[in-house]
Design an enzyme around this catalytic site. Structure first.
Site, PDB file in Angstrom:
ATOM      1  N   ASP A  41       5.078   0.455  12.346  1.00  0.00           N
ATOM      2  CA  ASP A  41       4.339   0.287  11.931  1.00  0.00           C
ATOM      3  C   ASP A  41       4.660  -1.308  11.678  1.00  0.00           C
ATOM      4  O   ASP A  41       3.520  -2.127  11.375  1.00  0.00           O
ATOM      5  CB  ASP A  41       4.344   0.168  10.138  1.00  0.00           C
ATOM      6  N   ARG A  97       1.884  14.584  12.182  1.00  0.00           N
ATOM      7  CA  ARG A  97       2.394  14.045  11.120  1.00  0.00           C
ATOM      8  C   ARG A  97       2.285  15.206   9.914  1.00  0.00           C
ATOM      9  O   ARG A  97       1.368  15.390   8.692  1.00  0.00           O
ATOM     10  CB  ARG A  97       1.827  12.877  10.237  1.00  0.00           C
ATOM     11  N   LYS A 144       0.629  -1.206  -0.169  1.00  0.00           N
ATOM     12  CA  LYS A 144       0.359  -0.037   0.525  1.00  0.00           C
ATOM     13  C   LYS A 144       0.936   1.166  -0.163  1.00  0.00           C
ATOM     14  O   LYS A 144       0.673   2.229  -0.486  1.00  0.00           O
ATOM     15  CB  LYS A 144      -0.947   0.134   1.619  1.00  0.00           C
ATOM     16  N   ASN A 145       1.937   1.442   0.684  1.00  0.00           N
ATOM     17  CA  ASN A 145       2.864   1.859   1.359  1.00  0.00           C
ATOM     18  C   ASN A 145       3.375   2.989  -0.056  1.00  0.00           C
ATOM     19  O   ASN A 145       4.350   3.507  -0.208  1.00  0.00           O
ATOM     20  CB  ASN A 145       3.637   2.658   2.027  1.00  0.00           C
ATOM     21  N   CYS A 191      -4.993   8.103  10.344  1.00  0.00           N
ATOM     22  CA  CYS A 191      -5.287   7.292  11.483  1.00  0.00           C
ATOM     23  C   CYS A 191      -4.884   8.423  12.466  1.00  0.00           C
ATOM     24  O   CYS A 191      -3.713   9.318  11.643  1.00  0.00           O
ATOM     25  CB  CYS A 191      -3.363   6.153  11.624  1.00  0.00           C
ATOM     26  N   ARG A 225      -8.590  -0.552   5.302  1.00  0.00           N
ATOM     27  CA  ARG A 225      -7.313   0.137   4.564  1.00  0.00           C
ATOM     28  C   ARG A 225      -5.486  -0.008   4.408  1.00  0.00           C
ATOM     29  O   ARG A 225      -5.432   0.168   3.465  1.00  0.00           O
ATOM     30  CB  ARG A 225      -6.845   1.642   5.089  1.00  0.00           C
TER      31      ARG A 225
END
Length: 421
Positions: A308, A121, A22-23, A116, A400
């Site tokens: 993560d 951030r 995903k990232n 999230c 997600r």
């Protein structure tokens, strides 16, 4: 709203294929904005965040076609360089359209993003970098608005290591006039994957994977075909799930090369991990002992231990032999899962950015609430080893970032199902 119901106590065993990252996929999808020619991406995961990004690009005028895990993007008809709040409020990665839009269109209006609730951030590094490249940037009414006639190459130094900041500025610099040097750049594999895609499109990039990236701007980028790298966090999560249950699994389509710090810690916990690699095949095999040994971790930017994976390691430490210390140095609000793990019977004490975890013989099923994406994963891992039923609510966070997680776990022998909450 869906929830997961997990009947704990099953040992995970078998094979599972790891999805695309995903990232890595999210910034690479945004890279399509830089060209008038089609970009074809393979191994794109089926996730809520990916769907949100594709919808965002479509409303900008990009033609989007999806067949399975292959996505084709044609931005030749781009006509609306705006990312509205309604579309990006759940996804921080939406800020990644800012750099490509400014570089290609000379104008952008992008809502400040959501995502999230794990801590601050800020996007100030993105803004500072674009301003150094000659853009006029302001924040008004919740939107970042940028305008420039032509971005200019510049020397950029980020005050903090920022993955999305590095990616945004790298994409913007591809069409800038002259050379851009990004110092204190993020070194994550996802940054390297983006650089490889951009290079396939004709960008001139060197140094990706180090803390200094150089980009020589070009007049235009062309179309390309690129395969998204495997998801290293999904890989790590399945390794933790198998380790917690004393299991034996083979993870297909992924590599230990993205996860050195995580693999080292799992081996310290007593797991046997083997990497398989041939020209046609790549996999990781994990064999876990009946009970793990507790391992202490400290999160730091890549290549150190990833934030993560912090929650998942807290979960396995909850049932390991001994005690461990977990220090979170990236986000100031990333221990929210600890309270939920305590509801399952875990022995955890929090002091600021440090958690002290003492393993217990067994956890007990209960109803718990997911507070963010990786917290959701930790609760699933804990539920797999808890006695009785664990109900994980608010799993929209999980959707997600994990593709069909209950189906994949079921294939490994877990007793897990999705229900309406």
């Amino acid at each position: 709203m869906d929830k997961l119901v997990i009947e704990g106590g099953s040992r995970l065993a078998g094979e599972v294929r790891i999805s695309g990252a995903k990232n890595a996929a999210l910034p690479i999808l945004c890279a399509a904005l830089l060209s008038t020619e089609p970009l074809v991406l393979e191994n794109v995961p089926d996730l809520n965040d990916i769907g949100t990004m594709l919808a965002l690009l479509a409303q900008m005028g990009v033609r989007v076609t999806r067949e399975g895990s292959t996505v084709s993007l044609d931005a030749s008809t781009l006509d609306n360089p705006t990312a509205p709040y309604e579309m990006v409020k759940t996804m921080r990665a939406s800020i990644l359209v800012l750099g490509p839009l400014v570089a290609r269109c000379g104008i952008a209006k992008v809502s400040l993003p959501g995502g999230c609730a794990i801590g601050a951030r800020p996007v100030d590094q993105h803004i500072k970098g674009l301003q150094a490249m000659g853009a006029e940037v302001s924040v008004e009414h919740g939107y970042v608005q940028a305008r420039v006639s032509q971005l200019k190459g510049a020397r950029l130094f980020t005050d903090m290591v920022t993955v999305t900041g590095t990616e945004n500025l790298m994409m913007a610099a591809c069409l800038a006039d002259g050379e851009t040097v990004i110092e204190n750049a993020a070194r994550e594999p996802e940054v390297v994957d983006l650089a490889q895609c951009l290079s396939a499109m004709g960008a001139r990039i060197s140094g990706a994977g180090t803390d200094v990236i150089r980009i020589r701007g070009v007049d235009r980028l062309h179309g390309a075909r690129h395969r998204i790298m495997p998801d290293r966090i999904e890989t790590g999560t399945f390794l933790c799930a198998a380790a917690a249950t004393g299991g034996e699994v083979r993870l297909l389509g992924t590599s230990t090369g993205y996860l050195d710090a995580v693999v080292d810690k799992l081996m310290d916990a007593g797991c046997d991990i083997v990497s398989e690699k041939t020209p046609q095949h790549e996999a990781i095999v994990l064999r876990a002992p009946a009970r793990l040994k507790a391992v202490s971790i400290r999160t730091s930017p890549y290549p150190a231990f990833p934030t993560d994976m912090q929650a998942q390691f807290m979960a396995i430490n909850c049932v390991a032999e001994g005690s461990a210390v977990i220090r979170e140095t990236i986000f100031e609000n990333r221990f929210m899962h600890a309270v939920e793990l305590i509801r399952l019977g875990a022995d955890i004490k929090i002091d600021g950015n440090t958690a002290f975890v003492t393993g217990v013989q067994r956890l007990q099923g209960a109803t718990v609430m997911a507070t963010d994406l990786r917290a959701s994963a930790s609760l699933v891992v804990a539920g797999l080893v808890a006695e009785g039923e664990t109900h994980v609510e608010r799993i929209y966070h999980l959707d997600r970032g994990y593709e069909h997680i209950e189906a994949k776990l079921t294939g490994l022998g877990a007793r897990i199902r999705r229900e309406k909450a």
